[in-house]
Design an enzyme around this catalytic site. Structure first.
Site, PDB file in Angstrom:
ATOM      1  N   TRP A  83       3.046  -2.189  17.202  1.00 59.48           N
ATOM      2  CA  TRP A  83       2.024  -2.968  16.500  1.00 59.48           C
ATOM      3  C   TRP A  83       2.131  -4.364  17.089  1.00 59.48           C
ATOM      4  O   TRP A  83       3.095  -5.091  16.845  1.00 59.48           O
ATOM      5  CB  TRP A  83       2.324  -2.961  15.006  1.00 59.48           C
ATOM      6  CG  TRP A  83       1.149  -3.372  14.203  1.00 59.48           C
ATOM      7  CD1 TRP A  83       0.187  -2.564  13.676  1.00 59.48           C
ATOM      8  CD2 TRP A  83       0.803  -4.692  13.825  1.00 59.48           C
ATOM      9  NE1 TRP A  83      -0.743  -3.309  13.005  1.00 59.48           N
ATOM     10  CE2 TRP A  83      -0.389  -4.616  13.083  1.00 59.48           C
ATOM     11  CE3 TRP A  83       1.361  -5.943  14.064  1.00 59.48           C
ATOM     12  CZ2 TRP A  83      -1.028  -5.740  12.562  1.00 59.48           C
ATOM     13  CZ3 TRP A  83       0.724  -7.060  13.547  1.00 59.48           C
ATOM     14  CH2 TRP A  83      -0.447  -6.942  12.805  1.00 59.48           C
ATOM     15  N   LYS A 114       2.313  -4.581 -15.583  1.00 61.25           N
ATOM     16  CA  LYS A 114       3.325  -3.579 -15.199  1.00 61.25           C
ATOM     17  C   LYS A 114       3.849  -2.880 -16.443  1.00 61.25           C
ATOM     18  O   LYS A 114       3.959  -1.667 -16.501  1.00 61.25           O
ATOM     19  CB  LYS A 114       4.517  -4.221 -14.475  1.00 61.25           C
ATOM     20  CG  LYS A 114       4.336  -4.671 -13.071  1.00 61.25           C
ATOM     21  CD  LYS A 114       4.070  -3.611 -12.056  1.00 61.25           C
ATOM     22  CE  LYS A 114       2.656  -3.205 -11.960  1.00 61.25           C
ATOM     23  NZ  LYS A 114       1.703  -3.790 -11.135  1.00 61.25           N
ATOM     24  N   GLU A 119       1.196  -0.588 -18.175  1.00 62.54           N
ATOM     25  CA  GLU A 119       0.856   0.593 -17.373  1.00 62.54           C
ATOM     26  C   GLU A 119       1.858   1.727 -17.541  1.00 62.54           C
ATOM     27  O   GLU A 119       1.479   2.886 -17.617  1.00 62.54           O
ATOM     28  CB  GLU A 119       0.888   0.230 -15.880  1.00 62.54           C
ATOM     29  CG  GLU A 119      -0.320  -0.470 -15.357  1.00 62.54           C
ATOM     30  CD  GLU A 119      -0.168  -0.722 -13.864  1.00 62.54           C
ATOM     31  OE1 GLU A 119       0.686  -1.537 -13.479  1.00 62.54           O
ATOM     32  OE2 GLU A 119      -0.904  -0.096 -13.093  1.00 62.54           O
ATOM     33  N   LYS A 157      -3.971   6.089  -8.312  1.00 63.35           N
ATOM     34  CA  LYS A 157      -3.521   5.102  -7.324  1.00 63.35           C
ATOM     35  C   LYS A 157      -4.697   4.410  -6.657  1.00 63.35           C
ATOM     36  O   LYS A 157      -4.647   3.243  -6.331  1.00 63.35           O
ATOM     37  CB  LYS A 157      -2.641   5.804  -6.289  1.00 63.35           C
ATOM     38  CG  LYS A 157      -1.972   4.868  -5.304  1.00 63.35           C
ATOM     39  CD  LYS A 157      -0.910   4.022  -5.982  1.00 63.35           C
ATOM     40  CE  LYS A 157      -0.436   2.881  -5.097  1.00 63.35           C
ATOM     41  NZ  LYS A 157       0.142   1.781  -5.883  1.00 63.35           N
ATOM     42  N   CYS A 195       5.592  -1.667  13.882  1.00 63.30           N
ATOM     43  CA  CYS A 195       6.251  -0.836  14.879  1.00 63.30           C
ATOM     44  C   CYS A 195       7.139   0.224  14.228  1.00 63.30           C
ATOM     45  O   CYS A 195       7.659   0.015  13.134  1.00 63.30           O
ATOM     46  CB  CYS A 195       7.135  -1.688  15.763  1.00 63.30           C
ATOM     47  SG  CYS A 195       6.271  -3.028  16.546  1.00 63.30           S
ATOM     48  N   GLU A 236       0.801 -10.257 -14.401  1.00 63.08           N
ATOM     49  CA  GLU A 236       1.262  -9.096 -13.643  1.00 63.08           C
ATOM     50  C   GLU A 236       2.423  -8.403 -14.370  1.00 63.08           C
ATOM     51  O   GLU A 236       2.482  -7.173 -14.433  1.00 63.08           O
ATOM     52  CB  GLU A 236       1.662  -9.546 -12.232  1.00 63.08           C
ATOM     53  CG  GLU A 236       2.230  -8.478 -11.318  1.00 63.08           C
ATOM     54  CD  GLU A 236       1.308  -7.288 -11.091  1.00 63.08           C
ATOM     55  OE1 GLU A 236       0.138  -7.321 -11.489  1.00 63.08           O
ATOM     56  OE2 GLU A 236       1.784  -6.289 -10.519  1.00 63.08           O
ATOM     57  N   HIS A 251      -3.447 -22.169 -29.078  1.00 61.42           N
ATOM     58  CA  HIS A 251      -4.889 -22.152 -29.351  1.00 61.42           C
ATOM     59  C   HIS A 251      -5.328 -20.817 -29.949  1.00 61.42           C
ATOM     60  O   HIS A 251      -6.501 -20.461 -29.861  1.00 61.42           O
ATOM     61  CB  HIS A 251      -5.674 -22.467 -28.071  1.00 61.42           C
ATOM     62  CG  HIS A 251      -5.372 -23.838 -27.557  1.00 61.42           C
ATOM     63  ND1 HIS A 251      -5.788 -24.993 -28.179  1.00 61.42           N
ATOM     64  CD2 HIS A 251      -4.638 -24.248 -26.495  1.00 61.42           C
ATOM     65  CE1 HIS A 251      -5.343 -26.036 -27.518  1.00 61.42           C
ATOM     66  NE2 HIS A 251      -4.637 -25.616 -26.489  1.00 61.42           N
ATOM     67  N   ASN A 279      12.005  -3.011  17.281  1.00 57.22           N
ATOM     68  CA  ASN A 279      11.141  -3.493  16.184  1.00 57.22           C
ATOM     69  C   ASN A 279      11.623  -4.868  15.810  1.00 57.22           C
ATOM     70  O   ASN A 279      12.833  -5.077  15.736  1.00 57.22           O
ATOM     71  CB  ASN A 279      11.329  -2.657  14.914  1.00 57.22           C
ATOM     72  CG  ASN A 279      10.618  -1.346  15.005  1.00 57.22           C
ATOM     73  OD1 ASN A 279       9.917  -1.088  15.971  1.00 57.22           O
ATOM     74  ND2 ASN A 279      10.812  -0.524  14.000  1.00 57.22           N
ATOM     75  N   GLY A 280      10.696  -5.742  15.476  1.00 56.29           N
ATOM     76  CA  GLY A 280      11.103  -7.070  15.023  1.00 56.29           C
ATOM     77  C   GLY A 280      10.621  -8.138  15.971  1.00 56.29           C
ATOM     78  O   GLY A 280       9.699  -7.911  16.766  1.00 56.29           O
ATOM     79  N   ARG A 311       2.652   3.382   9.357  1.00 56.03           N
ATOM     80  CA  ARG A 311       3.009   1.970   9.435  1.00 56.03           C
ATOM     81  C   ARG A 311       1.951   1.160  10.198  1.00 56.03           C
ATOM     82  O   ARG A 311       1.950  -0.064  10.120  1.00 56.03           O
ATOM     83  CB  ARG A 311       4.366   1.819  10.139  1.00 56.03           C
ATOM     84  CG  ARG A 311       5.500   2.462   9.375  1.00 56.03           C
ATOM     85  CD  ARG A 311       6.708   2.676  10.259  1.00 56.03           C
ATOM     86  NE  ARG A 311       7.400   1.432  10.587  1.00 56.03           N
ATOM     87  CZ  ARG A 311       8.403   0.935   9.889  1.00 56.03           C
ATOM     88  NH1 ARG A 311       8.816   1.569   8.835  1.00 56.03           N
ATOM     89  NH2 ARG A 311       8.998  -0.174  10.261  1.00 56.03           N
TER      90      ARG A 311
END
Ligand code: F6R
Length: 599
Positions: free
Chosen positions: A75, A479, A482, A594, A2, A475, A498, A99-100, A27
């Site tokens: 939404w 990051k 990149e 992107k 929303c 990850e 190992h 909203n919410g 959104r």
């Protein structure tokens, strides 16, 4: 999700509201509406579907100058996307947009209905406006009535309310859902859920804090507590969109707090997990899951592998989409095929999805972009609701993917009856703490900034972790590489001996994820092995560890996923600060795009 807009001023109210809503379209929404107050009268219009449907409805309505209005893109969470359920919701004199989620709306609604009030919609929002009318009868001052209304609400909200009883006033309240107040030298006042509609209109903005309630007229801005801090808003879209942060990546790391609530709204309920996107029979005939994704989304997939098996007790197989495509995979019809993608356009993931569809598998997309190719193709989609992600290095998209997948593991557990109700309730309780864990911590950020200067050289980084902290290590390493262009690898901590431990020396940097709630003693032994070989160790943990050269102290939590989300922010900030020190373009690192729409 929303979106809310509000306007007071002598501009063209109709177009101010519509243009504001248009800026919030990203959104995602399924209906929209506005209410305009002029000369003490309120006119309201609503339409299902895209904004052009609403525009069509109001094309013959001319708003006079001077006045005010509120607008909303909805939404659907409670009740289907219909005109009656679209905002603004009305009572005898007043209109509200929200909203919410109002968690206690059922009991308020019951109480109001017992007092003879009729409801037109199935929404939680409508209770606000009826409650307000009831409170008006009990209070002399309208603001007191509004305050009493807001005090009755549990849950998350950003609320704007107008009433014929105060034809020059917009009442506002915020808790948990974002809302910004803007103003300019022409005497115009704006409200919006994000700064996008305010850019080029407002000269300065106040980011309304949680727990603030107040009202605005053309001449007065009043808030309780008195905490509105107006800061200049750049008219330059790019600078303004960064909301005062240096980079989109930084903004998006800090936005994780807000967007996570959006991801959970309507899905994480009191004692239940619900996905309107999936029908009850969705898991029928499914005996295992295969997940395909690339890059960061693949790391989210790997994290979910632990959760699906542990919570939903269902076998999971996870593959990098570009590998899956050419291996001539064996696909069986009892497999649920899940693809995860921020953009929804990644060529390899899209192709994997096509293959699964062709083989007749049930498919599900976890995606951030509605109407993207992947969303259009999958049988069902769960949107991650992270909002537009501009930084090339993904942050908030990853966080929301992991959250959706955690929620899904619980949803599947419920439908497969693989966990008891008490465990489901417990897990849900912990989910509720996630946004708090993601809250801005200046201390941690400062520590990352300070530490970053020691980690600019060396012959490589190993991020190590176990269990769900292994994909987080992957990850963290992704990051860092990149945006810093330093070599970094993620590794399962137990695997170091190992082979990779051969690299250990003082110039090998080990970033050790050492949660207290999961295999602490095991990872401690792995780190000790590295320390004995003189590797430089940065430990991220709630427990001090004397063999670490550097330390970032996290908070103690009772659930591994809460530790996961807190450490996720730390590795994101650390990567960003190292890249900043190296003078790199954090938002647009070299060689990367992107949306990877080529093979
Ligand atoms: C890394 C990153 C990429 C993407 C990958 C898949 O920060 O953003 O690794 O995760 O290119 O993209 P999506 O999720 O759009 O399919």
């Amino acid at each position: 999700m929303c979106g809310i807009v509000g306007y007071i001023g002598s501009g063209d109210i109709k177009s101010r509201l519509i243009e504001g809503l248009r800026e919030l379209e990203y959104r995602g929404y399924d209906s929209a509406g506005i209410a305009i107050m002029q000369n003490g009268k309120i006119e309201s219009f609503k339409a299902v579907g895209k904004l052009c449907n609403l525009e069509e409805k109001i094309k013959n309505f001319t708003a006079r100058s001077h006045g005010m209005g509120i607008g909303h893109t909805r939404w659907a969470t409670h009740g289907k996307p219909t005109e009656l359920n679209a905002h603004p919701h009305m009572s005898e004199n007043s209109y509200v947009v929200h909203n919410g989620i109002i968690e206690n709306y059922r009991e308020i609604k019951r109480m109001l209905q017992e007092n003879g009030i009729n409801f037109l919609s199935q929404t939680d929002t409508e209770v606000i406006v009826h409650l307000f009318e009831t409170e008006i009868k009990r209070h002399k001052e309208l603001f007191d009535a509004f305050k009493a209304t807001i005090e009755r609400l549990d849950g998350a909200y950003a609320v704007l309310l107008i009433t014929k009883k105060a034809p020059d006033t917009i009442f506002f309240a915020r808790k948990g859902s974002p809302m910004i107040l803007g103003r300019n030298g022409k005497g115009e006042i704006f409200f919006a859920s994000s700064d996008a509609p305010l850019i080029g209109e407002a000269e300065e903005v106040a980011y309304i804090e949680d727990g603030t309630i107040g009202y605005v007229t053309k001449k007065t801005i009043f808030s309780q507590p008195d905490n509105l801090l107006f800061v200049p808003l750049s008219g330059d879209k790019l600078t303004a969109q960064k909301s005062g942060y240096r980079f989109f990546m930084e903004k998006e790391i800090y936005e994780q707090y807000d967007v996570m609530s959006d991801t959970m709204i309507g899905r994480v309920l009191d004692n239940d997990i619900a996905f309107e996107e999936l029908d009850e029979t969705f898991m029928e005939g499914v005996s295992n899951i295969k997940i395909c994704a690339c890059g960061t989304s693949y790391h989210a997939a790997l994290t979910s592998g632990y959760l699906f098996e542990r919570i939903a007790k269902i076998g999971v197989n996870i593959e990098i989409a570009s590998e899956f495509r050419y291996k001539k995979p064996l696909l069986s019809p009892d497999t649920l095929f899940i693809v995860i993608s921020q953009s929804g356009e990644t060529a390899d993931t899209l192709e994997a999805l096509k293959m699964a569809k062709k083989a007749g598998l049930k498919t599900l997309a976890v995606c951030n972009v509605d109407n993207s190719s992947i969303v259009r193709l999958a049988d069902a989609t769960i949107l991650t609701r992270a909002g537009i992600e501009k930084g090339v290095a993904s942050t908030k998209a990853f966080a929301t993917q992991v959250m959706v997948l955690w929620m899904l593991s619980l949803y599947f557990a419920k439908s497969r009856k693989s966990v008891d109700e008490v465990s489901i309730r417990d897990e849900i309780r912990y989910m509720g703490y996630v946004p708090k864990v993601l809250q801005k911590s200046l201390e941690v950020h400062e520590k990352c900034k300070r530490l970053s200067k020691r980690y600019l050289h060396g012959h490589g980084f190993f991020f190590i972790g176990r269990d769900i902290f292994y994909p987080l290590a992957l990850e963290g390493a992704l990051k860092l590489k990149e945006i810093s262009y330093l070599h970094a690898e993620g590794y399962p901590a137990g695997e170091m001996k190992h082979g990779p431990i051969a690299l250990a020396d003082a110039e090998l940097f080990t970033i050790a994820l050492m949660p207290k709630t999961l295999l602490y003693d095991k990872i401690k032994s792995n780190v000790e092995e590295l320390s004995a070989r003189d590797s430089t160790i940065l430990s991220i943990s709630p427990q001090m560890f004397d063999l670490a050269d550097d330390f970032i102290l996290t908070h103690p939590h009772k659930h591994p996923m809460l530790e996961f989300f807190e450490m996720m922010v730390v590795v994101q900030l650390l990567a960003m600060e190292i890249a900043v020190r190296l003078g790199n373009d954090v938002d647009m690192p070299r060689n990367l795009a992107k949306s990877v729409t080529v093979e």
